[in-house]
Design a protein around this motif. Structure first.
Motif, mmCIF file in Angstrom:
data_model
loop_
_atom_site.group_PDB
_atom_site.id
_atom_site.type_symbol
_atom_site.label_atom_id
_atom_site.label_comp_id
_atom_site.label_asym_id
_atom_site.label_seq_id
_atom_site.Cartn_x
_atom_site.Cartn_y
_atom_site.Cartn_z
ATOM 1 N N LEU A 76 1.237 7.111 -6.551
ATOM 2 C CA LEU A 76 0.168 8.183 -6.841
ATOM 3 C C LEU A 76 0.546 9.522 -6.408
ATOM 4 C CD1 LEU A 76 -2.719 6.018 -5.562
ATOM 5 C CD2 LEU A 76 -2.291 6.614 -7.880
ATOM 6 N N SER A 77 1.114 9.755 -5.043
ATOM 7 C CA SER A 77 1.417 11.122 -4.583
ATOM 8 C C SER A 77 2.740 11.700 -5.179
ATOM 9 C CB SER A 77 1.373 11.052 -2.986
ATOM 10 O OG SER A 77 2.607 10.047 -2.583
ATOM 11 N N GLY A 78 3.774 10.877 -5.525
ATOM 12 C CA GLY A 78 4.868 11.533 -5.759
ATOM 13 C C GLY A 78 6.017 11.758 -4.775
ATOM 14 N N PHE A 79 5.300 11.155 -3.559
ATOM 15 C CA PHE A 79 5.939 11.361 -2.149
ATOM 16 C C PHE A 79 7.031 10.082 -2.010
ATOM 17 C CE2 PHE A 79 3.440 14.667 -0.868
ATOM 18 C CZ PHE A 79 3.975 15.217 0.409
ATOM 19 N N GLN A 80 8.150 10.373 -1.617
ATOM 20 C CA GLN A 80 8.898 9.287 -0.863
ATOM 21 C C GLN A 80 8.712 9.149 0.511
ATOM 22 O OE1 GLN A 80 13.278 9.666 -1.378
ATOM 23 N NE2 GLN A 80 13.623 7.623 -0.590
ATOM 24 N N ILE A 81 7.922 7.802 0.805
ATOM 25 C CA ILE A 81 7.623 7.627 2.009
ATOM 26 C C ILE A 81 8.813 7.064 2.819
ATOM 27 C CG2 ILE A 81 6.230 6.566 3.878
ATOM 28 C CD1 ILE A 81 4.008 6.541 1.450
ATOM 29 N N THR A 82 9.276 7.752 3.800
ATOM 30 C CA THR A 82 10.530 7.306 4.619
ATOM 31 C C THR A 82 10.284 6.604 6.102
ATOM 32 O OG1 THR A 82 10.663 9.920 5.711
ATOM 33 C CG2 THR A 82 11.934 9.324 3.724
ATOM 34 N N ARG A 83 9.189 6.856 6.606
ATOM 35 C CA ARG A 83 8.548 6.049 7.769
ATOM 36 C C ARG A 83 6.926 6.293 8.201
ATOM 37 N NH1 ARG A 83 7.750 9.291 12.447
ATOM 38 N NH2 ARG A 83 8.066 11.657 11.978
ATOM 39 N N HIS A 84 6.502 5.520 8.810
ATOM 40 C CA HIS A 84 5.033 5.646 9.122
ATOM 41 C C HIS A 84 4.745 5.182 10.516
ATOM 42 C CE1 HIS A 84 5.121 1.451 7.819
ATOM 43 N NE2 HIS A 84 4.164 1.305 8.787
ATOM 44 N N GLN A 85 3.816 5.750 11.017
ATOM 45 C CA GLN A 85 3.187 5.326 12.248
ATOM 46 C C GLN A 85 1.737 5.105 12.104
ATOM 47 O OE1 GLN A 85 3.843 8.376 15.171
ATOM 48 N NE2 GLN A 85 3.585 6.779 16.890
ATOM 49 N N LEU A 86 1.509 3.857 12.732
ATOM 50 C CA LEU A 86 -0.056 3.546 12.662
ATOM 51 C C LEU A 86 -0.675 3.114 14.118
ATOM 52 C CD1 LEU A 86 -2.483 2.779 10.821
ATOM 53 C CD2 LEU A 86 -1.491 0.382 10.535
ATOM 54 N N MET A 87 -1.493 3.729 14.487
ATOM 55 C CA MET A 87 -2.244 3.404 15.631
ATOM 56 C C MET A 87 -3.653 2.680 15.397
ATOM 57 S SD MET A 87 -1.719 3.518 18.877
ATOM 58 C CE MET A 87 -2.086 3.531 20.475
ATOM 59 N N LEU A 88 -3.880 1.700 15.847
ATOM 60 C CA LEU A 88 -5.205 0.867 15.806
ATOM 61 C C LEU A 88 -5.922 1.230 16.997
ATOM 62 C CD1 LEU A 88 -3.661 -2.016 13.545
ATOM 63 C CD2 LEU A 88 -4.951 -0.158 12.868
ATOM 64 N N SER A 120 0.895 -1.002 0.059
ATOM 65 C CA SER A 120 -0.080 0.017 0.085
ATOM 66 C C SER A 120 0.762 1.250 -0.231
ATOM 67 C CB SER A 120 -0.811 0.130 1.232
ATOM 68 O OG SER A 120 -2.079 -0.940 1.201
ATOM 69 N N LEU A 121 1.978 1.300 0.703
ATOM 70 C CA LEU A 121 2.834 2.396 0.734
ATOM 71 C C LEU A 121 3.459 2.436 -0.714
ATOM 72 C CD1 LEU A 121 4.482 1.802 4.348
ATOM 73 C CD2 LEU A 121 2.703 3.458 3.454
ATOM 74 N N LYS A 122 3.855 1.588 -1.033
ATOM 75 C CA LYS A 122 4.509 1.927 -2.479
ATOM 76 C C LYS A 122 3.371 2.400 -3.393
ATOM 77 C CE LYS A 122 7.753 -1.683 -2.205
ATOM 78 N NZ LYS A 122 8.258 -3.290 -2.453
ATOM 79 N N ASN A 123 2.168 1.952 -3.382
ATOM 80 C CA ASN A 123 1.039 2.478 -4.093
ATOM 81 C C ASN A 123 0.713 4.183 -3.891
ATOM 82 O OD1 ASN A 123 0.694 0.148 -5.678
ATOM 83 N ND2 ASN A 123 -0.928 -0.539 -4.315
ATOM 84 N N LEU A 124 0.870 4.290 -2.676
ATOM 85 C CA LEU A 124 0.898 5.633 -2.304
ATOM 86 C C LEU A 124 1.707 6.707 -2.775
ATOM 87 C CD1 LEU A 124 -0.404 5.367 1.387
ATOM 88 C CD2 LEU A 124 -1.852 6.504 -0.556
ATOM 89 N N GLU A 125 3.195 5.970 -2.736
ATOM 90 C CA GLU A 125 4.423 6.674 -3.399
ATOM 91 C C GLU A 125 4.031 7.184 -4.870
ATOM 92 O OE1 GLU A 125 8.087 5.687 -0.705
ATOM 93 O OE2 GLU A 125 7.777 4.172 -2.239
#
Length: 166
Positions: free
Chosen positions: A121-133, A114-119
């Motif tokens: 689509l957005s042109g961003f390079q995602i370097t980290r993420h934090q997910l709270m469920l 999903s992160l690769k798809n977001l990159e």
């Protein structure tokens, strides 16, 4: 995907991280280890056995512990920063009960695709993420189910719906 509730018996090595081993640092780590809920800096300070240090010292040490991966900062729905002890040294996420605040670590991520798809689509390079469920822990979920069942028996309706006379 594994959920970790138990804390390992060993504490992080302050010396290996280049920090002096002080009663204040050990106290902060112990308070975090003994809590199953995220805590504010003030709550941590109040539970420390030796309160020789002030709140700024607790803040600085917590920031360092977050950098070391020993704790994680979590911004609550009330916009107050809280800290939780991390047992995993690798990338992980947290689950938090909306009712009692109990947290648990999730040892798996599974978001890479999903992160690769977001990159893309957005042109961003995602370097980290934090997910709270968020959800209900086993205890609160069982209490909620028992309360709903009791209400259904009491009202004689399903899902607590009321019958309307016409």
């Amino acid at each position: 995907m594994g959920v970790s509730n138990a804390h390992p018996p060993s504490t992080p090595s302050l010396r290996a991280a280049g920090m002096r081993q002080t009663p204040q640092r050990e106290g902060i780590l112990r308070v975090l280890k003994d809590s199953d809920r995220p805590m504010t800096v003030e709550e941590i300070w109040e539970r420390m056995p030796e309160r020789r240090s002030g709140l700024p010292t607790v803040y600085r040490n917590l920031e360092r512990f977050v950098r070391e991966g020993w704790a994680e900062s979590i911004l609550g729905a009330d916009q107050v920063m809280r800290f939780v002890r991390c047992d995993s040294r690798h990338h992980h996420h947290h689950l938090q009960c909306e009712r009692c605040g109990r947290t648990a670590e999730v040892d798996a991520c599974g978001l890479e695709e999903s992160l690769k798809n977001l990159e893309a689509l957005s042109g961003f390079q995602i370097t980290r993420h934090q997910l709270m469920l968020f959800g209900l822990c086993g205890i609160c979920g069982a209490e909620t189910a028992a309360n709903a069942e009791g209400h259904q028996r009491k009202t004689g309706t399903k899902d607590g719906a009321r019958e309307i006379d016409r």
